[in-house]
Design an enzyme around this catalytic site. Structure first.
Site, PDB file in Angstrom:
ATOM      1  N   GLY A  91       0.829  -1.207   0.000  1.00 45.63           N
ATOM      2  CA  GLY A  91       0.000   0.000   0.000  1.00 45.63           C
ATOM      3  C   GLY A  91       0.862   1.255   0.000  1.00 45.63           C
ATOM      4  O   GLY A  91       1.662   1.458   0.902  1.00 45.63           O
TER       5      GLY A  91
ATOM      6  N   GLY B 100      -0.311   4.413   0.085  1.00 47.53           N
ATOM      7  CA  GLY B 100      -1.126   5.561   0.481  1.00 47.53           C
ATOM      8  C   GLY B 100      -0.367   6.387   1.507  1.00 47.53           C
ATOM      9  O   GLY B 100       0.863   6.329   1.585  1.00 47.53           O
TER      10      GLY B 100
ATOM     11  N   GLU C 232     -17.707  18.361   1.522  1.00 48.48           N
ATOM     12  CA  GLU C 232     -16.876  19.108   0.565  1.00 48.48           C
ATOM     13  C   GLU C 232     -17.425  18.998  -0.854  1.00 48.48           C
ATOM     14  O   GLU C 232     -17.452  19.978  -1.604  1.00 48.48           O
ATOM     15  CB  GLU C 232     -15.421  18.634   0.667  1.00 48.48           C
ATOM     16  CG  GLU C 232     -14.806  19.051   2.008  1.00 48.48           C
ATOM     17  CD  GLU C 232     -13.381  18.612   2.229  1.00 48.48           C
ATOM     18  OE1 GLU C 232     -12.980  17.590   1.626  1.00 48.48           O
ATOM     19  OE2 GLU C 232     -12.672  19.274   3.005  1.00 48.48           O
TER      20      GLU C 232
ATOM     21  N   ASP D 269      -5.838   3.399   8.178  1.00 46.80           N
ATOM     22  CA  ASP D 269      -7.268   3.058   8.238  1.00 46.80           C
ATOM     23  C   ASP D 269      -7.491   1.569   8.486  1.00 46.80           C
ATOM     24  O   ASP D 269      -8.521   1.176   9.032  1.00 46.80           O
ATOM     25  CB  ASP D 269      -7.958   3.429   6.907  1.00 46.80           C
ATOM     26  CG  ASP D 269      -8.055   4.936   6.694  1.00 46.80           C
ATOM     27  OD1 ASP D 269      -8.489   5.331   5.591  1.00 46.80           O
ATOM     28  OD2 ASP D 269      -7.693   5.713   7.599  1.00 46.80           O
TER      29      ASP D 269
ATOM     30  N   GLN E   2      -3.979  11.720   9.349  1.00 42.53           N
ATOM     31  CA  GLN E   2      -3.054  12.025  10.438  1.00 42.53           C
ATOM     32  C   GLN E   2      -2.642  10.789  11.234  1.00 42.53           C
ATOM     33  O   GLN E   2      -1.486  10.631  11.608  1.00 42.53           O
ATOM     34  CB  GLN E   2      -3.705  13.018  11.411  1.00 42.53           C
ATOM     35  CG  GLN E   2      -3.351  14.457  11.115  1.00 42.53           C
ATOM     36  CD  GLN E   2      -1.857  14.665  11.123  1.00 42.53           C
ATOM     37  OE1 GLN E   2      -1.136  14.254  12.018  1.00 42.53           O
ATOM     38  NE2 GLN E   2      -1.380  15.304  10.082  1.00 42.53           N
TER      39      GLN E   2
END
Lengths: 445, 445
Positions: free
Chosen positions: B19, B21, B178, B308, B326
């Site tokens: 990953g 990310g 958003e 996550d 974060q």
């Protein structure tokens, strides 16, 4: 078929333009402040700047830098209506068009649908070759190149790895030449940094041209220099080389030679898009529509054709003008003036092509330029090429972005656009439309 | 299964990171100048900056502005190897992973594969809803919105046109908020200019949230202000509204209310990506893997999980930390330090989350910000949001481009990225691979 909605019947003479490429867009812009009602139709909602496709394909530019939303261009123009739709058929007898959005009557019809890739009937090449006549195809080519390199990494046999690394360009016109130059630079400067485990000594960029020289539309000097520059970059250039077949891996030339690559880019020919109801009457060589000196289609009233689609005999151009942007732009300007003239009771003027020259770039600081009175090759030609293309780009912002992108790439010899963004799998099914049995206005699949 | 090629067996301790990310990328970067061999694996060849997906979806940013080629990031790092591949399974007993490119043994395995959209078992919503958890999905959403507007233009019945113009966002977290703000601004300022024939008084942007407030991870003040700002922009906000079903046109709430839209964006839940060989042992709530204070996966040796995907109980976070960037970034920093420590014979330090605050933007000059010691809403919060996100973007060039793009959009209240670039139809078939029976390393279709 219902009429296209929301196009007012307000007594204005209606000009329908099919195609928002160089010619169609120019004509529409010429007609913005006139008494005409203009309906511009294109299967995409944007104009695409073809000369820079090769930069998208080699991860040098974002696609959106060369795609300009047509609605934005005509936002303030009340007499111009844009529709994203596909032309299905024309009925010139009743002066009506039929599109994926519905039917529409016209007073004048201008066809500027251009050309598409010509595979000359070879089904294998059509299936396995990669064309580059749209921004979507340029993105697909970019993704294919990146994907092939990831695959190359998983081959322990260096020869098999080379099959993924090799790239073959077929067609020695500006498209093939410019792609070959950019790919050779990627090979020399960028890819070894991204793929340090691969052996680039085995990789080749090939450019095959069927005639005896590259850039056959330019001067002999330009052809020779282009070949020299490409060979200096490491491209293997073969002229008088006709590709007879391609099965996804093996390229077979007519003379029997064989090459291997999983990436073959086919830029070896074009054919005009056929238009039902018109092509049967007026199509000629390469599917181009015969037009007279006013770009009026032979045998029809109130139907015009511009650009690559049109075949106009003039002076030395007895087989039609070269299929280049300049011709379409100039024809559009003259036709625009003529349409304004006839509304004012003035006469139409015939079209005369002014050859303003040709340019082709090879790599990031060399080009060849044939201009009226001067032929030049090398860095100066490249500066000229840069300038001409920047000026031609629609829209201030895009010019700025392209300039910044180029300056950055030139400075760093690197491109940060080597991203393989796959389309979402939903892209090819319009589930809601299927379920609710709604006609998708632009169903190209 | 063969081993992944070209990863040297050179005696170095191998850390495999799955990953690229926020968390995976951060950890890899922490380990670049160490004695470890790092193998970073991701199914894409780029890192994607999730907080700005909504700008791609509303034609405010080019996709490439928020997609960063991983190979470029690690170009000069000899001890880091990147592979574009998909993880198929882990065998923790023999410390081996199996991927689409082959198998690989690890000394340490770090799982940072994140989460994906959770449809809570509702097959209709999965089929007809539009998610936004990747740049490809953001592009698809953008194209869908543009396509719907072209379809709206072809409806003579204003109510049916409204079905194409309406947009429903489900999920009142930052994504939904958003997007709703940006879409409301498009409705107010841009779309009427692009589509003067449409009646925008009939169009609605809806935001449905199942709980009693938006942005439930932020303060009550932030929630209330976000709702106020959105309603001022014309968004219809409904809290305590659960979407029970969606058939591609009709949205049915649990309380029986019905709404109509061809565009429903589903941002109402996430679920961790399942990892065969690991999830069976350690998965917990939402598919998250239980980890200890050092991010080590429960019940296994040498396997870690970050971001996550991980569920770590700490202090007030007895159900795991919030699934925000974060947390992953901080965990990656600590794990990186710890891995360096153990190589030097030092001890590992436990992870303690420092909540640095949350931000959410609403439209182009308002935001809500909860920071340690200060809560602010409005324009100042927006400046803060802009700054934080710009700083977080990888790479100098992309920061520059995003800044320019934002300044331009702010200045002109317009976006020239409203281009519907369809994927080339070849994108979904790998004809050459099929013919030559070659395994496609990343076959996600």
């Amino acid at each position: 078929m219902d009429t296209i909605k929301h196009i007012p019947e307000n007594g204005k003479t209606r000009i329908v333009i099919i195609g928002g490429g160089f010619a169609g867009l120019k004509l529409a812009r010429k007609l913005v402040k006139t008494k005409y009602q203009v309906v511009l139709i294109d299967k995409n909602n944007f104009h695409q700047f073809q000369p820079l496709f090769y930069q998208v394909a080699t991860s040098g530019l974002e696609p959106s830098s060369i795609a300009f939303p047509l609605r934005k261009i005509f936002q303030k123009r009340k007499n111009v209506h844009f529709r994203m739709a596909e032309l299905l058929e024309v009925n010139p007898n009743v002066q009506e068009i039929y599109t994926s959005l519905g039917s529409l009557k016209y007073d004048h019809l201008v066809l500027a649908t251009g050309v598409d890739t010509n595979y000359f009937g070879n089904k294998n090449i059509e299936e396995f070759g990669i064309p580059m006549k749209s921004v979507s195809e340029a993105i697909f080519l970019r993704n294919s190149i990146l994907r092939n390199y990831e695959k190359a990494l998983n081959e322990s046999d260096p020869k098999k790895a080379a099959n993924y690394m090799n790239i073959v360009l077929v067609g020695g016109g500006p498209t093939g030449v410019e792609l070959a130059g950019a790919l050779a630079e990627m090979k020399n400067e960028i890819l070894p940094k991204d793929y340090p485990e691969l052996d680039f000594s085995l990789m080749n960029v090939y450019l095959f041209e069927a005639s005896d020289r590259l850039l056959s539309g330019m001067s002999e000097k330009a052809s020779a220099k282009a070949k020299t520059y490409l060979e200096k970059l490491g491209v293997i250039v073969k002229t008088e080389a006709r590709v007879a077949d391609y099965d996804g891996l093996k390229i077979s030339l007519a003379d029997g030679e064989e090459f291997y690559s999983y990436a073959l880019v086919w830029a070896a020919g074009v054919v005009a898009n056929s238009i039902k109801g018109i092509s049967e009457i007026a199509a000629s060589r390469g599917g181009r529509l015969r037009v007279d000196m006013y770009n009026k289609v032979s045998g029809l009233n109130n139907v015009y054709a511009l650009g690559d689609l049109a075949l106009q005999k003039e002076g030395e151009y007895q087989n039609g003008h070269p299929q280049v942007a300049q011709v379409g732009l100039q024809q559009a300007a003259v036709l625009g003036k003529n349409l304004i003239n006839i509304q004012q009771g003035k006469s139409m003027k015939p079209f005369h092509y002014k050859d303003r020259g040709s340019l082709a770039t090879i790599g990031k600081n060399l080009a060849v330029a044939d201009l009226p009175g001067i032929k030049t090759q090398g860095f100066l030609a490249w500066i000229l090429w840069l300038f001409v293309h920047l000026m031609a780009i629609v829209g201030v912002k895009n010019r700025f972005f392209i300039l910044i992108n180029w300056v950055w790439n030139y400075w760093t010899s690197d491109q940060s656009l080597r991203v393989l963004i796959r389309p979402d799998k939903r892209s090819f099914t319009d589930r809601a439309s299927k379920k609710h049995q709604i006609k998708d206005p632009v169903n190209l699949n």
